[in-house]
Design a protein around this motif. Structure first.
Motif, PDB file in Angstrom:
ATOM      1  N   LEU A  30       0.827  -1.188   0.000  1.00  0.00           N
ATOM      2  CA  LEU A  30       0.000   0.000   0.000  1.00  0.00           C
ATOM      3  C   LEU A  30       0.870   1.250   0.000  1.00  0.00           C
ATOM      4  CD1 LEU A  30      -2.591  -1.167   2.684  1.00  0.00           C
ATOM      5  CD2 LEU A  30      -2.941  -1.118   0.218  1.00  0.00           C
ATOM      6  N   PRO A  31       0.441   2.345  -0.661  1.00  0.00           N
ATOM      7  CA  PRO A  31      -0.893   2.606  -1.208  1.00  0.00           C
ATOM      8  C   PRO A  31      -1.151   1.988  -2.587  1.00  0.00           C
ATOM      9  CG  PRO A  31       0.494   4.505  -1.546  1.00  0.00           C
ATOM     10  CD  PRO A  31       1.308   3.531  -0.734  1.00  0.00           C
ATOM     11  N   LYS A  32      -0.138   1.329  -3.184  1.00  0.00           N
ATOM     12  CA  LYS A  32      -0.380   0.636  -4.443  1.00  0.00           C
ATOM     13  C   LYS A  32      -1.364  -0.506  -4.207  1.00  0.00           C
ATOM     14  CE  LYS A  32       2.071  -1.317  -8.394  1.00  0.00           C
ATOM     15  NZ  LYS A  32       1.111  -2.406  -8.607  1.00  0.00           N
ATOM     16  N   VAL A  33      -2.289  -0.671  -5.123  1.00  0.00           N
ATOM     17  CA  VAL A  33      -3.274  -1.749  -5.013  1.00  0.00           C
ATOM     18  C   VAL A  33      -3.156  -2.640  -6.238  1.00  0.00           C
ATOM     19  CG1 VAL A  33      -5.712  -2.348  -4.849  1.00  0.00           C
ATOM     20  CG2 VAL A  33      -4.850  -0.331  -3.651  1.00  0.00           C
ATOM     21  N   ASP A  34      -2.843  -3.894  -6.024  1.00  0.00           N
ATOM     22  CA  ASP A  34      -2.793  -4.879  -7.102  1.00  0.00           C
ATOM     23  C   ASP A  34      -2.994  -6.256  -6.488  1.00  0.00           C
ATOM     24  OD1 ASP A  34      -0.366  -5.540  -5.896  1.00  0.00           O
ATOM     25  OD2 ASP A  34       0.869  -4.664  -7.468  1.00  0.00           O
ATOM     26  N   GLY A  35      -2.847  -7.301  -7.303  1.00  0.00           N
ATOM     27  CA  GLY A  35      -3.086  -8.644  -6.807  1.00  0.00           C
ATOM     28  C   GLY A  35      -2.135  -9.050  -5.708  1.00  0.00           C
ATOM     29  N   VAL A  36      -0.863  -8.644  -5.824  1.00  0.00           N
ATOM     30  CA  VAL A  36       0.115  -8.987  -4.791  1.00  0.00           C
ATOM     31  C   VAL A  36      -0.266  -8.332  -3.466  1.00  0.00           C
ATOM     32  CG1 VAL A  36       2.539  -8.910  -4.130  1.00  0.00           C
ATOM     33  CG2 VAL A  36       1.915  -9.210  -6.529  1.00  0.00           C
ATOM     34  N   ASN A  38      -3.243  -7.205  -2.496  1.00  0.00           N
ATOM     35  CA  ASN A  38      -4.466  -7.800  -1.959  1.00  0.00           C
ATOM     36  C   ASN A  38      -4.177  -9.128  -1.260  1.00  0.00           C
ATOM     37  OD1 ASN A  38      -6.193  -5.754  -2.780  1.00  0.00           O
ATOM     38  ND2 ASN A  38      -6.615  -6.695  -4.755  1.00  0.00           N
ATOM     39  N   THR A  39      -3.370  -9.964  -1.899  1.00  0.00           N
ATOM     40  CA  THR A  39      -3.005 -11.241  -1.287  1.00  0.00           C
ATOM     41  C   THR A  39      -2.258 -11.030   0.022  1.00  0.00           C
ATOM     42  OG1 THR A  39      -2.899 -12.368  -3.425  1.00  0.00           O
ATOM     43  CG2 THR A  39      -1.657 -13.350  -1.615  1.00  0.00           C
ATOM     44  N   LEU A  40      -1.328 -10.082   0.020  1.00  0.00           N
ATOM     45  CA  LEU A  40      -0.536  -9.812   1.208  1.00  0.00           C
ATOM     46  C   LEU A  40      -1.411  -9.315   2.357  1.00  0.00           C
ATOM     47  CD1 LEU A  40       2.062  -9.480   2.789  1.00  0.00           C
ATOM     48  CD2 LEU A  40       2.503  -7.355   1.519  1.00  0.00           C
ATOM     49  N   CYS A  41      -2.339  -8.412   2.056  1.00  0.00           N
ATOM     50  CA  CYS A  41      -3.229  -7.893   3.104  1.00  0.00           C
ATOM     51  C   CYS A  41      -4.076  -9.014   3.709  1.00  0.00           C
ATOM     52  CB  CYS A  41      -4.122  -6.797   2.542  1.00  0.00           C
ATOM     53  SG  CYS A  41      -3.248  -5.252   2.155  1.00  0.00           S
ATOM     54  N   LEU A 109       7.648 -12.315  -0.925  1.00  0.00           N
ATOM     55  CA  LEU A 109       6.571 -12.300  -1.915  1.00  0.00           C
ATOM     56  C   LEU A 109       7.076 -11.688  -3.211  1.00  0.00           C
ATOM     57  CD1 LEU A 109       5.095 -11.569   1.095  1.00  0.00           C
ATOM     58  CD2 LEU A 109       3.106 -11.891  -0.375  1.00  0.00           C
ATOM     59  N   ASN A 110       6.883 -12.432  -4.297  1.00  0.00           N
ATOM     60  CA  ASN A 110       7.255 -11.941  -5.622  1.00  0.00           C
ATOM     61  C   ASN A 110       8.718 -11.505  -5.673  1.00  0.00           C
ATOM     62  OD1 ASN A 110       5.925 -11.812  -8.111  1.00  0.00           O
ATOM     63  ND2 ASN A 110       5.843  -9.584  -8.047  1.00  0.00           N
ATOM     64  N   PRO A 111       9.637 -12.316  -5.177  1.00  0.00           N
ATOM     65  CA  PRO A 111      11.022 -11.838  -5.045  1.00  0.00           C
ATOM     66  C   PRO A 111      11.669 -11.524  -6.380  1.00  0.00           C
ATOM     67  CG  PRO A 111      10.904 -14.229  -4.749  1.00  0.00           C
ATOM     68  CD  PRO A 111       9.485 -13.722  -4.793  1.00  0.00           C
TER      69      PRO A 111
END
Length: 265
Positions: A30-36, A38-41, A109-111
């Motif tokens: 955050l504040p970026k919103v994407d699939g990664v 959302n999954t992380l939250c 995540l997503n390294p």
């Protein structure tokens, strides 16, 4: 997989209630919103609900905490074609805060950049590391005209993910793709659907009219996400030609938005 306070939760035959201290490294938050994100939250919320302790290392600019999870913001720079994505160098110093947290598990995540630092810290502290694959970076490179870099990118990803004890994949298709490119120690980590948020109870005739341009009886296709080449948005035009009478609604923005407006009217 035994932590300092007992067996790690969720492993067959072991105590599923033991709390674990988990440090997470994410290339985006955050504040970026994407699939990664959302999954992380959702993951942080799940860890909190289960009584686990967590700390997150991510690019600066977001909240200082998420639920009960402290968020350590790290300085980064924006990419030329993707300014909202901040890249954090893998050598960024995190050792003091990480050691103070004393993790029993590290999840990257997503390294690609910062994740390298997370895997290096896992090796330094002698704790297991889990990596989760979210983004087809070689595919991105091809979409933006850097196809010659796709093969080196796969070699880099093979090397990178070889340092994790377990590599989590969002779908069976992704797992097959990674396996075909030589990645190992793969497992499926599929996503769920919030049945309360996505429920027929929220049906709205007004929204149906808006999204279908007033033709509420026509089949409606809905895309929600980033409008960019790597999302294969070029398929929308041929799709509508192949399905006459179907309405298409695009919800989102991105570098491909102006071209799509011209093509789709």
């Amino acid at each position: 997989a035994v932590g300092r306070r007992g067996p790690v939760a969720g492993r067959p035959g072991l105590n599923r209630t033991a709390a674990v201290r988990i440090a997470l490294f994410s290339e985006t938050f955050l504040p970026k919103v994407d699939g990664v994100v959302n999954t992380l939250c959702r993951l942080l919320e799940h860890l909190d609900d289960r009584g686990h302790d967590s700390i997150l290392f991510a690019p600066a600019g977001g909240p200082a905490t998420y639920g009960s999870t402290p968020v350590i913001g790290l300085p980064g720079i924006g990419l030329p074609h993707y300014r909202e994505l901040k890249v954090v160098a893998p050598w960024t110093r995190v050792g003091g805060q990480l050691e103070a947290f004393d993790p029993e598990l590290i999840h990257v995540l997503n390294p690609f950049f910062l994740g390298v630092g997370g895997l290096r810290q896992a090796r330094r502290l002698a704790v297991p590391a889990v990596a989760s694959f979210h983004t087809d970076v070689p595919g991105y490179l091809q979409s933006y005209g850097y196809g010659l870099l796709a093969r080196p990118a796969w070699r880099y990803l093979r090397w990178l993910h070889s340092h994790a004890c377990l590599n989590l994949c969002p779908s069976t298709a992704t797992m097959a793709q990674l396996e075909a490119h030589g990645l190992r120690d793969l497992a499926l980590w599929s996503r769920g659907v919030d049945a309360r948020a996505f429920s027929p109870a929220h049906r709205s005739v007004a929204w149906r009219q808006r999204l279908s341009a007033g033709d509420v009886t026509a089949p409606l296709l809905l895309y929600v996400g980033r409008l960019a080449a790597e999302k294969r948005v070029s398929w929308f035009g041929p799709l509508l030609e192949a399905l006459p009478g179907v309405r298409l609604a695009l919800v989102g923005d991105g570098p491909a938005a102006p071209k799509l407006r011209r093509q789709l009217g």
